[in-house]
Structure formats: C-alpha cells, structure tokens
Design a protein around this motif. Structure first.
Motif, PDB file in Angstrom:
ATOM      1  N   VAL A 205      52.089 -37.676  42.114  1.00 45.97           N
ATOM      2  CA  VAL A 205      52.360 -36.143  42.971  1.00 45.97           C
ATOM      3  C   VAL A 205      52.785 -35.300  41.508  1.00 45.97           C
ATOM      4  CG1 VAL A 205      53.182 -37.038  44.974  1.00 45.97           C
ATOM      5  CG2 VAL A 205      54.943 -36.585  43.547  1.00 45.97           C
ATOM      6  N   THR A 206      52.605 -33.869  41.950  1.00 43.97           N
ATOM      7  CA  THR A 206      53.251 -32.949  40.988  1.00 43.97           C
ATOM      8  C   THR A 206      53.992 -32.093  41.825  1.00 43.97           C
ATOM      9  OG1 THR A 206      51.346 -33.122  39.551  1.00 43.97           O
ATOM     10  CG2 THR A 206      52.700 -30.757  39.360  1.00 43.97           C
ATOM     11  N   ALA A 207      55.309 -32.008  41.155  1.00 41.22           N
ATOM     12  CA  ALA A 207      56.488 -31.141  42.070  1.00 41.22           C
ATOM     13  C   ALA A 207      56.704 -29.819  41.278  1.00 41.22           C
ATOM     14  CB  ALA A 207      57.788 -31.849  42.454  1.00 41.22           C
ATOM     15  N   THR A 208      56.591 -28.637  42.042  1.00 36.69           N
ATOM     16  CA  THR A 208      56.827 -27.385  40.989  1.00 36.69           C
ATOM     17  C   THR A 208      58.172 -26.786  41.794  1.00 36.69           C
ATOM     18  OG1 THR A 208      54.661 -26.936  40.852  1.00 36.69           O
ATOM     19  CG2 THR A 208      55.828 -24.896  40.793  1.00 36.69           C
ATOM     20  N   LEU A 209      59.099 -26.662  40.984  1.00 35.78           N
ATOM     21  CA  LEU A 209      60.601 -26.030  41.365  1.00 35.78           C
ATOM     22  C   LEU A 209      60.435 -24.587  40.883  1.00 35.78           C
ATOM     23  CD1 LEU A 209      60.889 -29.102  41.138  1.00 35.78           C
ATOM     24  CD2 LEU A 209      63.294 -28.476  41.117  1.00 35.78           C
ATOM     25  N   THR A 228      60.652 -25.381  46.361  1.00 40.59           N
ATOM     26  CA  THR A 228      60.048 -26.751  45.888  1.00 40.59           C
ATOM     27  C   THR A 228      58.389 -26.830  46.607  1.00 40.59           C
ATOM     28  OG1 THR A 228      62.013 -27.625  45.259  1.00 40.59           O
ATOM     29  CG2 THR A 228      59.941 -29.116  45.221  1.00 40.59           C
ATOM     30  N   THR A 229      57.608 -26.754  45.781  1.00 37.17           N
ATOM     31  CA  THR A 229      56.307 -27.359  46.318  1.00 37.17           C
ATOM     32  C   THR A 229      55.672 -28.666  45.619  1.00 37.17           C
ATOM     33  OG1 THR A 229      55.522 -25.087  46.382  1.00 37.17           O
ATOM     34  CG2 THR A 229      53.740 -26.651  46.560  1.00 37.17           C
ATOM     35  N   VAL A 230      54.949 -29.545  46.657  1.00 37.98           N
ATOM     36  CA  VAL A 230      54.499 -30.903  46.288  1.00 37.98           C
ATOM     37  C   VAL A 230      53.054 -31.029  46.371  1.00 37.98           C
ATOM     38  CG1 VAL A 230      54.772 -33.470  46.404  1.00 37.98           C
ATOM     39  CG2 VAL A 230      56.812 -31.846  46.483  1.00 37.98           C
ATOM     40  N   LYS A 231      52.478 -31.402  45.499  1.00 32.30           N
ATOM     41  CA  LYS A 231      50.870 -31.534  45.571  1.00 32.30           C
ATOM     42  C   LYS A 231      50.558 -32.951  45.045  1.00 32.30           C
ATOM     43  CE  LYS A 231      46.527 -30.141  45.690  1.00 32.30           C
ATOM     44  NZ  LYS A 231      46.057 -31.335  45.590  1.00 32.30           N
ATOM     45  N   GLU A 243      55.170 -27.387  50.959  1.00 33.08           N
ATOM     46  CA  GLU A 243      56.160 -26.866  50.625  1.00 33.08           C
ATOM     47  C   GLU A 243      57.629 -27.368  51.262  1.00 33.08           C
ATOM     48  OE1 GLU A 243      58.225 -22.328  50.909  1.00 33.08           O
ATOM     49  OE2 GLU A 243      56.160 -22.610  50.607  1.00 33.08           O
ATOM     50  N   ILE A 244      58.278 -27.999  50.543  1.00 31.32           N
ATOM     51  CA  ILE A 244      59.563 -28.690  51.221  1.00 31.32           C
ATOM     52  C   ILE A 244      60.460 -27.512  51.435  1.00 31.32           C
ATOM     53  CG2 ILE A 244      61.424 -30.287  50.595  1.00 31.32           C
ATOM     54  CD1 ILE A 244      59.577 -31.583  48.804  1.00 31.32           C
TER      55      ILE A 244
END
Length: 287
Positions: A205-209, A228-231, A243-244
């Motif tokens: 996964v790639t997490a974008t904060l 935070t978005t997880v892909k 989106e968390i």
C-alpha cells in the motif's frame, strides 16, 4: 597643566610576564608621583581614562587625547569556491554515512552521533537558511534517506506509531515528501508492505498523509494535517484509494494529531536537512 612625559604603562596583569613584555612605554600626558606609604610603587594619574587590552602583539598608539590597542586581523573567510567544495565533500560524507542504515531503522547510537556531527558541519558551512528568499528551493518531490527518529523501531519515530517486525510485520518502503509552494500542499507519502498469515501474500500500500504548510520564521515551517489516503499497489492496484476518516477530537490523542513544526537547517538544489520539534534529524534528496 600636565606635561608630556614618558610613562611606563602595564599591559598585562600576569605576574609571570617578563618586564619587557608586560610593560610598554608611550609618550602621553600624565602626572607621576611616588606613594609615601608604598615606597616601591609608582603611581601615574592620567587626565583622561586610558584603556589597555591584554592581547598578544597589541600595538600601543600614543597621542595627546587617548591611548588604544590595535586589534589583531580577523581570520580570513572561505571564498565561494572553497565553501562550495567544503560543503560538497561534507554532503558526500553524510550520504555515505547514512546510506546503509535503512532510513535510520538500523541506526545504532554511534550511527546517530556520527550523522548528527556531519549534519552540523554542513549547517555551519552553509549558514542560516532564509525561506523568505529561497522558498522555491522547497518545491518538488523529496526522498527521505535518513531519519534519526526511526531508530526507535516505530514508524511514528519519536511519536506513537505502528511497530516494525512484530506479530503483524510492517515493512517500510520508500518515503517521500511532495511540496507545492503555490498551493501550500505538503504531503508525506509512505510505501508500506503489510504482512499476512501464510499463504496470503503481503499487501503493498501507499499511504498519503496530506498537510498544509506555512512559514513561521525565516527557516521554520509548520504543517497542519488534513487527511490520510491509502492506495493499494501491486496485484491489488485496481482497488480505488480509500480515505481514512479522522477520529473525533475527543478520541484523538493530543500527541499524535499529524501536525508539527520543523526547522530547515540546510537547503540547496539537491539536498535538504531538517530538525523536527522533537529533535529528529532528517535528510532528504530531491527525486
């Protein structure tokens, strides 16, 4: 009226100094008399206050109004070419020191000290950072190559975060910062591999904060967390990003709100050094 006579003036208070080095003779207006109570002492009274400084190789200047000491010449500074060569060699030394530390996860106490010492040498050679002038140098995608906080063996560094290498292994991949100086976007992008029980393969996964940033000083930056978005990537890349949602403020830990402050202590076109609000040393290279 006082006449101009030759006076012997003490330059050093060190009793071990030889008579020739401890005194200097100048022609200045002064009054000279012997003290009746101290037969071995001569006293000189100057019409104006005279200051002497005990520095090596001071040259005594005399005149009717004042006596002063000439300062030694200042230490010559490095020219631009020598400075650039020094910083270049220090950058290579820093990168070679941290290159095998897995972004700091494998760093020992000795490794932390070595990296900190070299970083300080670069900061001193480069001088103060002024982001009001060099803000455009922040623009771009930066790759994290070292964080002293990762030596805690958690992904949160000095803040609370998921551990690595436990019952549910989390392998840290590449870490990036994406900065847009126009929109004030400041995104931390983290690649992770989440372990799973056999025979299920690990999930990548790639997490974008996502954050917004603002300058709070000439070299200080404040970031404010937004989401935070997880892909998923790899074999599960077809799954849309998730989106968390944030926890309510009442349930959110006060020490882990995803926001913080840091100082940019060195910045050029290919490397950036920062020091966080909890003492974290981070080194980035442009990617």
């Amino acid at each position: 009226m006082a006449s101009v006579i030759q006076c012997t003036v003490p330059l050093f208070s060190n009793s071990q100094s030889s008579p020739s080095s401890a005194y200097s003779t100048c022609d200045v207006p002064c009054l000279h008399f012997n003290s009746p109570s101290h037969k071995n002492l001569d006293f000189q009274v100057f019409p104006k206050r005279v200051l002497f400084y005990p520095k090596k190789r001071s040259i005594c200047k005399s005149g009717l109004d004042e006596v002063s000491a000439v300062e030694p010449p200042p230490t010559p500074k490095l020219d631009d070419k020598s400075k650039a060569e020094l910083i270049g060699s220090l950058k290579i030394k820093l990168l070679s020191t941290v290159s095998g530390l897995n972004k700091g996860l494998a760093a020992t106490e000795d490794d932390l000290q070595k990296a900190d010492v070299i970083a300080k040498e670069i900061e001193e050679a480069g001088g103060p950072v002024d982001l009001s002038v060099d803000l455009d140098k922040l623009q771009g995608r930066w790759k994290l190559i070292y964080s002293s906080a990762f030596s805690s063996r958690t992904l949160g560094g000095s803040r609370p975060g998921p551990p690595t290498g436990r019952l549910l292994p989390i392998t840290l991949g590449q870490v990036f910062q994406r900065i847009d100086i126009l929109s004030k976007d400041f995104d931390n992008i983290v690649e992770l591999e989440l372990g799973a029980p056999w025979p299920i393969p690990p999930v990548e996964v790639t997490a974008t904060l996502a954050h917004k940033f603002e300058l709070t000083g000439t070299s200080s930056v404040k970031i404010v967390f937004e989401k935070t978005t997880v892909k998923t990537t790899g074999n599960l890349s077809q799954i849309p990003p998730l989106e968390i949602p944030q926890l309510p403020d009442a349930l959110r830990p006060s020490t882990n709100r995803g926001s913080g402050d840091f100082d940019v202590t060195y910045l050029d076109s290919d490397i950036r050094i920062t020091r966080g609000d909890r003492g974290e040393l981070r080194v980035f290279v442009i990617s």
